[in-house]
Design a protein around this motif. Structure first.
Motif, PDB file in Angstrom:
ATOM      1  N   SER A  93     -97.717  23.711 -36.507  1.00 53.80           N
ATOM      2  CA  SER A  93     -98.792  23.842 -36.215  1.00 53.80           C
ATOM      3  C   SER A  93     -99.527  23.380 -37.698  1.00 53.80           C
ATOM      4  O   SER A  93    -100.596  22.539 -37.721  1.00 53.80           O
ATOM      5  CB  SER A  93     -99.508  25.267 -36.106  1.00 53.80           C
ATOM      6  OG  SER A  93     -99.016  25.755 -34.997  1.00 53.80           O
ATOM      7  N   THR A 143    -107.717  21.860 -34.272  1.00 55.50           N
ATOM      8  CA  THR A 143    -108.911  22.460 -34.077  1.00 55.50           C
ATOM      9  C   THR A 143    -108.953  23.908 -33.626  1.00 55.50           C
ATOM     10  O   THR A 143    -109.941  24.612 -33.340  1.00 55.50           O
ATOM     11  CB  THR A 143    -109.686  21.724 -32.821  1.00 55.50           C
ATOM     12  OG1 THR A 143    -108.727  21.891 -31.617  1.00 55.50           O
ATOM     13  CG2 THR A 143    -110.075  20.341 -32.972  1.00 55.50           C
ATOM     14  N   GLY A 144    -107.634  24.565 -33.782  1.00 54.10           N
ATOM     15  CA  GLY A 144    -107.383  25.840 -33.432  1.00 54.10           C
ATOM     16  C   GLY A 144    -106.908  26.036 -31.949  1.00 54.10           C
ATOM     17  O   GLY A 144    -106.881  27.300 -31.591  1.00 54.10           O
ATOM     18  N   ASN A 145    -106.894  24.899 -31.081  1.00 51.73           N
ATOM     19  CA  ASN A 145    -106.457  24.982 -29.801  1.00 51.73           C
ATOM     20  C   ASN A 145    -104.855  25.321 -29.651  1.00 51.73           C
ATOM     21  O   ASN A 145    -104.169  24.651 -30.338  1.00 51.73           O
ATOM     22  CB  ASN A 145    -107.108  23.827 -28.811  1.00 51.73           C
ATOM     23  CG  ASN A 145    -108.561  24.103 -28.818  1.00 51.73           C
ATOM     24  OD1 ASN A 145    -109.127  25.179 -28.734  1.00 51.73           O
ATOM     25  ND2 ASN A 145    -109.106  22.962 -28.808  1.00 51.73           N
ATOM     26  N   VAL A 146    -104.524  25.788 -28.757  1.00 57.49           N
ATOM     27  CA  VAL A 146    -102.949  25.931 -28.356  1.00 57.49           C
ATOM     28  C   VAL A 146    -102.608  24.810 -27.570  1.00 57.49           C
ATOM     29  O   VAL A 146    -103.312  24.580 -26.424  1.00 57.49           O
ATOM     30  CB  VAL A 146    -102.680  27.061 -27.471  1.00 57.49           C
ATOM     31  CG1 VAL A 146    -101.022  27.109 -27.265  1.00 57.49           C
ATOM     32  CG2 VAL A 146    -102.795  28.300 -28.656  1.00 57.49           C
ATOM     33  N   VAL A 147    -101.756  23.876 -28.218  1.00 62.06           N
ATOM     34  CA  VAL A 147    -101.396  22.484 -27.345  1.00 62.06           C
ATOM     35  C   VAL A 147    -100.287  22.465 -26.946  1.00 62.06           C
ATOM     36  O   VAL A 147     -99.613  21.687 -25.984  1.00 62.06           O
ATOM     37  CB  VAL A 147    -101.673  21.443 -28.381  1.00 62.06           C
ATOM     38  CG1 VAL A 147    -102.956  21.027 -28.736  1.00 62.06           C
ATOM     39  CG2 VAL A 147    -100.677  21.742 -29.868  1.00 62.06           C
ATOM     40  N   PRO A 178    -108.028  29.076 -20.831  1.00 61.73           N
ATOM     41  CA  PRO A 178    -109.539  29.760 -20.692  1.00 61.73           C
ATOM     42  C   PRO A 178    -109.252  30.749 -19.354  1.00 61.73           C
ATOM     43  O   PRO A 178    -108.380  30.638 -18.548  1.00 61.73           O
ATOM     44  CB  PRO A 178    -110.200  28.377 -20.025  1.00 61.73           C
ATOM     45  CG  PRO A 178    -109.397  27.316 -20.582  1.00 61.73           C
ATOM     46  CD  PRO A 178    -107.945  27.764 -20.870  1.00 61.73           C
ATOM     47  N   PHE A 227    -100.386  25.411 -32.455  1.00 61.17           N
ATOM     48  CA  PHE A 227    -101.984  25.058 -32.665  1.00 61.17           C
ATOM     49  C   PHE A 227    -102.383  23.709 -33.131  1.00 61.17           C
ATOM     50  O   PHE A 227    -101.491  23.445 -34.088  1.00 61.17           O
ATOM     51  CB  PHE A 227    -102.894  25.946 -33.419  1.00 61.17           C
ATOM     52  CG  PHE A 227    -102.597  27.688 -32.887  1.00 61.17           C
ATOM     53  CD1 PHE A 227    -103.690  28.225 -32.148  1.00 61.17           C
ATOM     54  CD2 PHE A 227    -101.446  28.318 -33.467  1.00 61.17           C
ATOM     55  CE1 PHE A 227    -103.398  29.620 -31.665  1.00 61.17           C
ATOM     56  CE2 PHE A 227    -101.342  29.763 -32.830  1.00 61.17           C
ATOM     57  CZ  PHE A 227    -102.399  30.062 -31.947  1.00 61.17           C
ATOM     58  N   ASP A 228    -103.459  23.222 -32.915  1.00 57.79           N
ATOM     59  CA  ASP A 228    -103.719  21.830 -33.184  1.00 57.79           C
ATOM     60  C   ASP A 228    -104.616  22.156 -34.339  1.00 57.79           C
ATOM     61  O   ASP A 228    -105.200  23.228 -34.769  1.00 57.79           O
ATOM     62  CB  ASP A 228    -104.166  20.786 -32.187  1.00 57.79           C
ATOM     63  CG  ASP A 228    -105.512  21.474 -31.733  1.00 57.79           C
ATOM     64  OD1 ASP A 228    -106.203  22.428 -31.972  1.00 57.79           O
ATOM     65  OD2 ASP A 228    -105.783  20.641 -30.329  1.00 57.79           O
ATOM     66  N   TYR A 269    -103.294  22.354 -38.439  1.00 54.16           N
ATOM     67  CA  TYR A 269    -103.949  23.678 -38.046  1.00 54.16           C
ATOM     68  C   TYR A 269    -103.873  24.483 -39.348  1.00 54.16           C
ATOM     69  O   TYR A 269    -103.123  24.449 -40.282  1.00 54.16           O
ATOM     70  CB  TYR A 269    -103.086  24.448 -37.125  1.00 54.16           C
ATOM     71  CG  TYR A 269    -103.589  26.190 -36.887  1.00 54.16           C
ATOM     72  CD1 TYR A 269    -104.884  26.170 -36.416  1.00 54.16           C
ATOM     73  CD2 TYR A 269    -102.859  27.045 -37.140  1.00 54.16           C
ATOM     74  CE1 TYR A 269    -105.225  27.487 -36.159  1.00 54.16           C
ATOM     75  CE2 TYR A 269    -103.198  28.236 -37.245  1.00 54.16           C
ATOM     76  CZ  TYR A 269    -104.215  28.667 -36.417  1.00 54.16           C
ATOM     77  OH  TYR A 269    -104.580  29.954 -36.411  1.00 54.16           O
ATOM     78  N   ARG A 280    -100.944  37.725 -26.321  1.00 54.93           N
ATOM     79  CA  ARG A 280    -102.194  37.249 -27.212  1.00 54.93           C
ATOM     80  C   ARG A 280    -102.282  38.447 -28.579  1.00 54.93           C
ATOM     81  O   ARG A 280    -102.173  38.096 -29.631  1.00 54.93           O
ATOM     82  CB  ARG A 280    -103.575  37.475 -26.559  1.00 54.93           C
ATOM     83  CG  ARG A 280    -103.658  36.137 -25.497  1.00 54.93           C
ATOM     84  CD  ARG A 280    -105.148  36.299 -24.890  1.00 54.93           C
ATOM     85  NE  ARG A 280    -105.961  35.729 -26.422  1.00 54.93           N
ATOM     86  CZ  ARG A 280    -106.471  34.754 -26.515  1.00 54.93           C
ATOM     87  NH1 ARG A 280    -106.137  33.654 -25.552  1.00 54.93           N
ATOM     88  NH2 ARG A 280    -107.309  34.326 -27.599  1.00 54.93           N
ATOM     89  N   HIS A 331    -103.127  31.938 -23.530  1.00 55.71           N
ATOM     90  CA  HIS A 331    -104.128  31.135 -24.431  1.00 55.71           C
ATOM     91  C   HIS A 331    -105.118  30.231 -23.597  1.00 55.71           C
ATOM     92  O   HIS A 331    -105.720  29.665 -24.143  1.00 55.71           O
ATOM     93  CB  HIS A 331    -103.460  30.538 -25.471  1.00 55.71           C
ATOM     94  CG  HIS A 331    -102.976  31.545 -26.485  1.00 55.71           C
ATOM     95  ND1 HIS A 331    -103.676  31.696 -27.525  1.00 55.71           N
ATOM     96  CD2 HIS A 331    -101.788  31.852 -26.658  1.00 55.71           C
ATOM     97  CE1 HIS A 331    -102.834  32.595 -28.235  1.00 55.71           C
ATOM     98  NE2 HIS A 331    -101.644  32.653 -27.985  1.00 55.71           N
TER      99      HIS A 331
END
Length: 254
Positions: free
Chosen positions: A245, A210-214, A149, A207-208, A250, A184, A147
């Motif tokens: 999440s 904002t939809g980002n994997v933290v 970049p 996920f947080d 999330y 993924r 996940h």
């Protein structure tokens, strides 16, 4: 003994006491067990919390999260994540009977274990939180790499030295790329004895809002126990990762 030295001694007493506790502890119990004045104990506990060595759960009870046992405090953004996650991790530990880990990754793809809830079984998987962890051959690392970049991933794959930690470690870069694509797609990663012989881990993303994997949530167990009940473990892990999440705000897209 002057008041400054006395305060230092009380801080050490609190840290040693909390290090021996596996669950969250209320202020009243700490005061009673250590025979401390309530106002003094409260001030010291709040100071330790402000410095990242203790955290409080939703009921106001104090925890020395596993990171504090190994000498490093939380970074500012990690503390709320751990506080939210710990009750779910403990529930998963109790339901599965296995060890639960929570990890995060920085921009350099260094993995940092944030917390753990250790199995109570006589023979169990456990690890020091400050022990080295390799991203490409661990379940948590694979979830976080999958996940990351694209450029971050490419930079990592171009510089890392792929070592064999066990006879099962996959070191071929194209195979690793294919594994990350599958992670993924499937929503989870497996490490089958690639890092430690005899142990198997499965991990899923957290996920947080904002939809980002933290973070990555991991169930670690003996390989023999994993294959006896892998579907049940996967189901329990998925529910817990989803619950954490959601607690972070999330909302999955339909």
């Amino acid at each position: 003994m002057n008041s400054e030295v006395k305060s230092a001694g009380r801080v050490l007493d609190i840290l040693e006491y909390m290090a021996g506790r596996r669950e969250a502890v209320a202020l009243s119990q700490i005061v009673r067990d250590l025979t401390l004045p309530k106002s003094s104990a409260h001030g010291l506990l709040q100071t330790l919390a402000a410095r990242g060595h203790l955290v409080q759960d939703s009921a106001g009870r104090y925890m020395l999260i596993e990171a504090g046992r190994h000498g490093f405090p939380f970074r500012r953004h990690e503390e709320p994540l751990v506080v939210k996650a710990m009750p779910f991790m403990e529930r998963l530990r109790d339901e599965s009977g296995e060890t639960v880990l929570l990890s995060a990754m920085n921009a350099h793809c260094d993995i940092r274990r944030l917390a753990k809830s250790v199995s109570r079984q006589p023979i169990r998987y456990d690890v020091n939180l400050d022990a080295a962890i390799v991203a490409y051959c661990t379940a948590m690392g694979r979830v976080l790499l999958a996940h990351a970049p694209q450029q971050t991933l490419e930079d990592y794959l171009s510089r890392v030295q792929f070592l064999s930690y066990t006879p099962y470690t996959i070191t071929n870069v194209q195979e690793i790329r294919n594994i990350l694509i599958k992670v993924r797609q499937d929503g989870y990663a497996i490490n089958d004895q690639e890092f430690v012989t005899g142990s198997t881990g499965i991990a899923m993303p957290v996920f947080d809002a904002t939809g980002n994997v933290v973070a990555a949530l991991n169930l670690g167990t003996l390989t023999s126990r994993y294959f006896e009940r892998h579907e049940a473990l996967l189901s329990m892990l998925r529910k817990t990762a989803d619950d954490i999440s959601r607690s972070l705000g999330y909302r999955a897209k339909p």
